[in-house]
Design an enzyme around this catalytic site. Structure first.
Site, PDB file in Angstrom:
ATOM      1  N   TRP A   1       0.815  -1.208   0.000  1.00  0.00           N
ATOM      2  CA  TRP A   1       0.000   0.000   0.000  1.00  0.00           C
ATOM      3  C   TRP A   1       0.844   1.252   0.000  1.00  0.00           C
ATOM      4  CZ3 TRP A   1      -4.766   0.159  -1.582  1.00  0.00           C
ATOM      5  CH2 TRP A   1      -5.479  -1.045  -1.591  1.00  0.00           C
TER       6      TRP A   1
ATOM      7  N   ASP B   1      -1.446   6.416   6.587  1.00  0.00           N
ATOM      8  CA  ASP B   1      -2.560   5.625   6.084  1.00  0.00           C
ATOM      9  C   ASP B   1      -2.807   4.528   7.121  1.00  0.00           C
ATOM     10  OD1 ASP B   1      -4.300   3.875   4.901  1.00  0.00           O
ATOM     11  OD2 ASP B   1      -3.164   3.627   3.050  1.00  0.00           O
TER      12      ASP B   1
ATOM     13  N   LYS C   1     -12.764  -1.609   6.916  1.00  0.00           N
ATOM     14  CA  LYS C   1     -12.131  -2.602   7.779  1.00  0.00           C
ATOM     15  C   LYS C   1     -12.710  -2.469   9.193  1.00  0.00           C
ATOM     16  CE  LYS C   1      -8.654  -2.151   4.456  1.00  0.00           C
ATOM     17  NZ  LYS C   1      -8.911  -3.206   3.499  1.00  0.00           N
TER      18      LYS C   1
END
Lengths: 360, 360
Positions: free
Chosen positions: B101, B172, B196
């Site tokens: 990511w 993040d 999530k």
């Protein structure tokens, strides 16, 4: 008790859709998971996603030349996303201004290049006019012409869509998409936020002609670059899965209603009833020229505006909600999207007549 | 029957939350409308929205120096939105790469300026290491340093957050936000997609220090410009109302669980049980250095990878779903977010032991 909800958006949804969503919340089709909990890459959601796309393509008769994308950010997001995707080689576009929303689109486009106003429907009474093609003064070789085909705030709908030849027409159809058949072949791009006729807020439908996928500015964010989104079947980033599911349920509901031709007939009946009531009275007024009156958003004013609060309070007492006009124009507004039943409009006009009889 | 859902996201949600959402689908608190149908400007939704913000601020102990915004586009959207908001005067940033990511974040930032790699956690075994501050080679005067504090695919979590002085740290935290207390004062920006630990896909939480609201590039889209979003209380464009509502229900569920300290204790217990099972066996392996093992995403490999399909089929037969590893790394992955109960992890390790006993 369910109310009659005239909200401009987010707006009323079909009860059948809400009941099904509630029933399936903890366990979708025996999967043991709710739709919100599913991986967007799993077979369950892939089925939901592809059915939604197929049903929408069938309902709107989208030709094979056009792709259907699911994005995020709504109409206001698209105000930037459209030029970011189409200003790659020609950073200039023309705008037909029919109301508050197209004004916003034009202003945002200025961040990315030239945004020429080709025509405006503003009159002394506000936005009441949809300029015909003969009134459009197009610039030389624009990347596209932008038109908001239904202005939610001003109640101006454009029914005649001209053929612009090689110049792509880009339409913000947020507040009347799916209200009637449209000839998608006439549009380079047609987009809409979901929160009026498609479903819940949080997903944007973008229908784009394939040859326009290759015109993005270098700094267009990948998650909003149509070409990237298209190449990844709207799953370049995690899509708003539940919003797509709800949209899919609405598409199936629309098919059960008989599709867009059937829904258009109902929408004409609803709008006619309301405009007839307004026109038959000097107590209420709608200022939009008749040929451009929106079937979805009906703004109207009390001749005596000191009675506005009374009118709204009386409506609320009867379960007629969200009738206050947008703050920028005042007055009243009844949004009568697909999911607002005829009974709601009947109850509204009955109330309007009684209120008039009492106060005229 | 509800399954045990180990999806990396969208992921399991608390049953209590789903039940309440189903119960309120057609009529929220006697309003006669479902939450999806409410105007975002009406008093009902304004209450939902402000409670969600207050509950999140309380749960995460967000200091008054930081604003909480609700955006759209998820973590991948933020990969562009962050530089668009912070490169206004200094178009350059540093990236600490801890997995797939952060790699994507660095690559996308290159569209908007310089994106210097300050450190990488890649080893011969893949991304297995979270570089300590002493390993970071910062450039001269970057606009910010970007760090993905939990790598969903690689299972690398960063627990030690350095003090960078005047350089804003941008995190993040998509896949571990709300899993434990975090000292928000250490971050200039901390963001996360909802799918999530927050709720359903379609809303992004961005927590931003107020002095960073004034650094946007001129062509940052208004709908994604933090300053504009903040000035309009996250209602510059129509917010993803239902996603905010579901997030709000999750926040209230978290408060009932005892808040983030209590949830962290449960998350430690769940992760410990799973890592202990892996470490006690030579049949299963996790390659991440112990100090950087994610409590949320636990990738593991069978020593004999020819048994992968058998393992997954047997798991599915027991209602243990979504255990397949990300396609870029292979193997298995169990995502054990807040809403995954200890019983799910117990059932998984029991199955792992039985599978090993049968095949070792």
């Amino acid at each position: 008790m369910r109310v009659f909800n005239f909200s401009a958006g987010p707006a009323a949804l079909p009860e059948e859709v809400l009941r099904q969503a509630a029933d399936e919340m903890l366990d979708w089709h025996g999967s043991g998971m709710g739709v919100m909990e599913m991986s967007h890459r799993g077979p369950e959601f892939m089925q939901i996603h592809s059915e939604a796309l197929l049903d929408l393509r069938e309902l709107m008769q989208v030709p094979a030349s056009h792709q259907i994308l699911f994005l995020q950010g709504g109409g206001i997001g698209e105000n930037a996303i459209v030029p970011l995707n189409l200003f790659g080689t020609k950073p200039r576009a023309d705008f037909v201004i029919t109301g508050s929303w197209s004004q916003k689109s034009q202003k945002e486009a200025l961040k990315y290049g030239a945004a020429h106003i080709a025509a405006t429907g503003r009159t002394e009474a506000g936005f009441t006019h949809s300029p015909a093609r003969s009134e459009w003064k197009l610039s030389d070789d624009p990347a596209y012409v932008h038109l908001c085909t239904n202005e939610t705030i001003d109640g101006v709908e454009t029914f005649e869509i001209p053929d612009l030849g090689d110049i792509p027409l880009v339409a913000d159809a947020s507040s009347h998409i799916l209200s009637r058949p449209m000839d998608i072949a006439k549009y380079g791009v047609l987009y809409g936020g979901a929160q009026k006729n498609i479903g819940m807020a949080g997903v944007t439908v973008v229908i784009v002609r394939e040859d326009l996928l290759d015109r993005a500015m270098a700094l267009c964010p990948s998650a909003f670059e149509w070409k990237t989104v298209a190449a990844n079947n709207s799953m370049y980033n995690t899509p708003p899965t539940y919003a797509i599911y709800i949209a899919g349920l609405v598409f199936k509901w629309l098919k059960r209603q008989g599709g867009l031709t059937a829904i258009e007939a109902r929408n004409i009946e609803k709008a006619q009833l309301l405009y007839d009531t307004i026109d038959a009275s000097s107590f209420y007024v709608n200022k939009v020229e008749r040929r451009a009156r929106s079937r979805m958003n009906v703004p109207f004013f009390l001749a005596d505006e000191t009675r506005n609060d009374d009118f709204l309070a009386g409506a609320k007492a009867r379960g007629l909600l969200q009738l206050k006009g947008h703050k920028s124009v005042g007055g009243m507004r009844a949004s009568i999207y697909n999911a607002v039943p005829l009974e709601a409009v009947q109850a509204l006009v009955e109330y309007m007549k009684e209120f008039e009889a009492k106060h005229a």
